[in-house]
Design a protein around this motif. Structure first.
Motif, PDB file in Angstrom:
ATOM      1  N   GLY A  54      82.458  44.923  79.162  1.00  0.00           N
ATOM      2  CA  GLY A  54      83.241  44.672  79.940  1.00  0.00           C
ATOM      3  C   GLY A  54      84.628  44.752  79.524  1.00  0.00           C
ATOM      4  O   GLY A  54      85.682  44.757  80.377  1.00  0.00           O
ATOM      5  N   SER A  55      85.066  44.729  78.108  1.00  0.00           N
ATOM      6  CA  SER A  55      86.278  45.173  77.791  1.00  0.00           C
ATOM      7  C   SER A  55      86.775  46.683  77.785  1.00  0.00           C
ATOM      8  O   SER A  55      87.959  46.911  77.411  1.00  0.00           O
ATOM      9  N   ALA A  56      85.830  47.652  78.444  1.00  0.00           N
ATOM     10  CA  ALA A  56      86.346  49.103  78.685  1.00  0.00           C
ATOM     11  C   ALA A  56      87.464  49.292  79.545  1.00  0.00           C
ATOM     12  O   ALA A  56      87.439  48.522  80.411  1.00  0.00           O
ATOM     13  N   PRO A  57      88.290  50.226  79.130  1.00  0.00           N
ATOM     14  CA  PRO A  57      89.324  50.422  80.051  1.00  0.00           C
ATOM     15  C   PRO A  57      88.855  51.116  81.441  1.00  0.00           C
ATOM     16  O   PRO A  57      87.838  51.439  81.411  1.00  0.00           O
ATOM     17  N   GLY A  58      89.616  50.625  82.504  1.00  0.00           N
ATOM     18  CA  GLY A  58      89.329  51.032  83.863  1.00  0.00           C
ATOM     19  C   GLY A  58      89.823  52.624  83.968  1.00  0.00           C
ATOM     20  O   GLY A  58      90.434  53.276  83.155  1.00  0.00           O
ATOM     21  N   ASP A  62      95.877  53.063  80.994  1.00  0.00           N
ATOM     22  CA  ASP A  62      96.580  53.937  80.042  1.00  0.00           C
ATOM     23  C   ASP A  62      96.065  53.801  78.530  1.00  0.00           C
ATOM     24  O   ASP A  62      96.320  52.441  78.095  1.00  0.00           O
ATOM     25  N   THR A  63      95.293  54.393  78.071  1.00  0.00           N
ATOM     26  CA  THR A  63      94.820  54.251  76.803  1.00  0.00           C
ATOM     27  C   THR A  63      94.936  55.457  75.956  1.00  0.00           C
ATOM     28  O   THR A  63      95.343  56.408  76.163  1.00  0.00           O
ATOM     29  N   THR A  64      94.754  54.991  74.659  1.00  0.00           N
ATOM     30  CA  THR A  64      94.832  56.407  73.615  1.00  0.00           C
ATOM     31  C   THR A  64      93.592  57.149  73.595  1.00  0.00           C
ATOM     32  O   THR A  64      93.548  57.949  72.674  1.00  0.00           O
ATOM     33  N   LEU A  65      92.688  56.761  74.206  1.00  0.00           N
ATOM     34  CA  LEU A  65      91.259  57.658  74.244  1.00  0.00           C
ATOM     35  C   LEU A  65      91.427  58.964  74.820  1.00  0.00           C
ATOM     36  O   LEU A  65      92.368  59.145  75.559  1.00  0.00           O
ATOM     37  N   GLY A  66      90.926  59.727  74.212  1.00  0.00           N
ATOM     38  CA  GLY A  66      90.759  61.154  74.694  1.00  0.00           C
ATOM     39  C   GLY A  66      90.080  61.356  75.893  1.00  0.00           C
ATOM     40  O   GLY A  66      89.302  60.440  76.211  1.00  0.00           O
ATOM     41  N   LEU A  72      82.758  59.870  78.692  1.00  0.00           N
ATOM     42  CA  LEU A  72      81.480  59.320  78.607  1.00  0.00           C
ATOM     43  C   LEU A  72      81.759  57.754  79.184  1.00  0.00           C
ATOM     44  O   LEU A  72      80.763  57.165  79.867  1.00  0.00           O
ATOM     45  N   ILE A  73      82.785  57.150  79.131  1.00  0.00           N
ATOM     46  CA  ILE A  73      82.957  55.696  79.754  1.00  0.00           C
ATOM     47  C   ILE A  73      82.755  55.697  81.164  1.00  0.00           C
ATOM     48  O   ILE A  73      82.026  55.001  81.772  1.00  0.00           O
ATOM     49  N   GLU A  74      83.307  57.061  82.024  1.00  0.00           N
ATOM     50  CA  GLU A  74      83.129  57.062  83.456  1.00  0.00           C
ATOM     51  C   GLU A  74      81.414  57.158  83.732  1.00  0.00           C
ATOM     52  O   GLU A  74      81.089  56.735  84.661  1.00  0.00           O
ATOM     53  N   LEU A  75      80.820  58.138  82.908  1.00  0.00           N
ATOM     54  CA  LEU A  75      79.360  58.131  83.187  1.00  0.00           C
ATOM     55  C   LEU A  75      78.501  56.926  82.801  1.00  0.00           C
ATOM     56  O   LEU A  75      77.374  56.823  83.656  1.00  0.00           O
ATOM     57  N   LEU A 104      83.739  54.966  70.504  1.00  0.00           N
ATOM     58  CA  LEU A 104      83.703  53.803  71.669  1.00  0.00           C
ATOM     59  C   LEU A 104      82.860  52.655  71.178  1.00  0.00           C
ATOM     60  O   LEU A 104      83.513  51.529  71.686  1.00  0.00           O
ATOM     61  N   LEU A 105      82.026  52.831  70.355  1.00  0.00           N
ATOM     62  CA  LEU A 105      81.389  51.540  69.983  1.00  0.00           C
ATOM     63  C   LEU A 105      82.094  50.662  69.004  1.00  0.00           C
ATOM     64  O   LEU A 105      82.323  49.442  69.165  1.00  0.00           O
ATOM     65  N   GLU A 106      82.969  51.301  68.142  1.00  0.00           N
ATOM     66  CA  GLU A 106      83.857  50.493  67.182  1.00  0.00           C
ATOM     67  C   GLU A 106      84.955  49.943  68.026  1.00  0.00           C
ATOM     68  O   GLU A 106      85.447  48.990  67.565  1.00  0.00           O
ATOM     69  N   SER A 107      85.626  50.607  69.010  1.00  0.00           N
ATOM     70  CA  SER A 107      86.633  49.905  69.842  1.00  0.00           C
ATOM     71  C   SER A 107      86.127  48.951  70.844  1.00  0.00           C
ATOM     72  O   SER A 107      86.931  48.459  71.447  1.00  0.00           O
ATOM     73  N   GLY A 108      84.779  48.706  70.918  1.00  0.00           N
ATOM     74  CA  GLY A 108      84.221  47.541  71.680  1.00  0.00           C
ATOM     75  C   GLY A 108      84.183  48.074  73.205  1.00  0.00           C
ATOM     76  O   GLY A 108      83.871  47.222  74.210  1.00  0.00           O
ATOM     77  N   CYS A 109      84.205  49.320  73.432  1.00  0.00           N
ATOM     78  CA  CYS A 109      84.094  49.659  74.883  1.00  0.00           C
ATOM     79  C   CYS A 109      82.646  49.852  75.110  1.00  0.00           C
ATOM     80  O   CYS A 109      82.381  49.789  76.748  1.00  0.00           O
ATOM     81  N   VAL A 110      81.551  50.062  74.509  1.00  0.00           N
ATOM     82  CA  VAL A 110      80.321  50.267  74.636  1.00  0.00           C
ATOM     83  C   VAL A 110      79.390  49.450  73.808  1.00  0.00           C
ATOM     84  O   VAL A 110      80.179  48.971  72.927  1.00  0.00           O
TER      85      VAL A 110
END
Length: 137
Positions: A54-58, A62-66, A72-75, A104-110
């Motif tokens: 749930g904490s993944a960016p939409g 604006d994120t620092t993710l590549g 991967l987040i969108e998939l 992504l796992l370490e940043s809490g996105c997945v």
């Protein structure tokens, strides 16, 4: 024209995109030269299931993710997918996807759930006793 379907930010006709070969970015550039997923040395099975947290960016955040992380987040946004499915959907090597998923796992996105281990087979002696019992009927 941007390649929206794959989620990659390359434009057709640009110096970073070859119409026949695709994006001209080497896998080691996507991972910063890393081959292991994160400092915790997590290992992702091909059938491990990846769910978006749930904490993944939409999509517009604006994120620092590549761009590969965002792909991967969108998939994962539509449904839970295996590591193999994510690699196929993002058109990236599995090794690269594992490293990116570690980020992504370490940043809490997945969240990653391990597949259920195969059931333990019953002891051979028990199977023989069942067969003997059935023959005795």
């Amino acid at each position: 024209m941007t390649e929206e379907a794959s989620g990659l930010p390359y434009q057709l006709g640009s110096q970073w995109y070859d119409n026949e070969a695709g994006p001209l970015v080497r896998p080691y550039a996507m991972t910063g030269g890393r081959t292991k997923p994160g400092p915790s040395d997590v290992r992702f099975d091909l059938i491990a299931l990846v769910t978006l947290d749930g904490s993944a960016p939409g999509p517009g955040d604006d994120t620092t993710l590549g761009p590969e992380h965002r792909t991967l987040i969108e998939l994962c946004r539509t449904e839970t997918q295996s590591v193999a499915e994510l690699a196929a959907g993002a058109d990236l090597p599995v090794g690269v996807v594992r490293v990116l998923l570690g980020d992504l796992l370490e940043s809490g996105c997945v969240k990653v759930s391990r597949p259920v281990p195969p059931a333990q087979l019953p002891d051979e002696m028990i199977l023989r006793e069942v067969i003997d019992g059935l023959r005795a009927l």
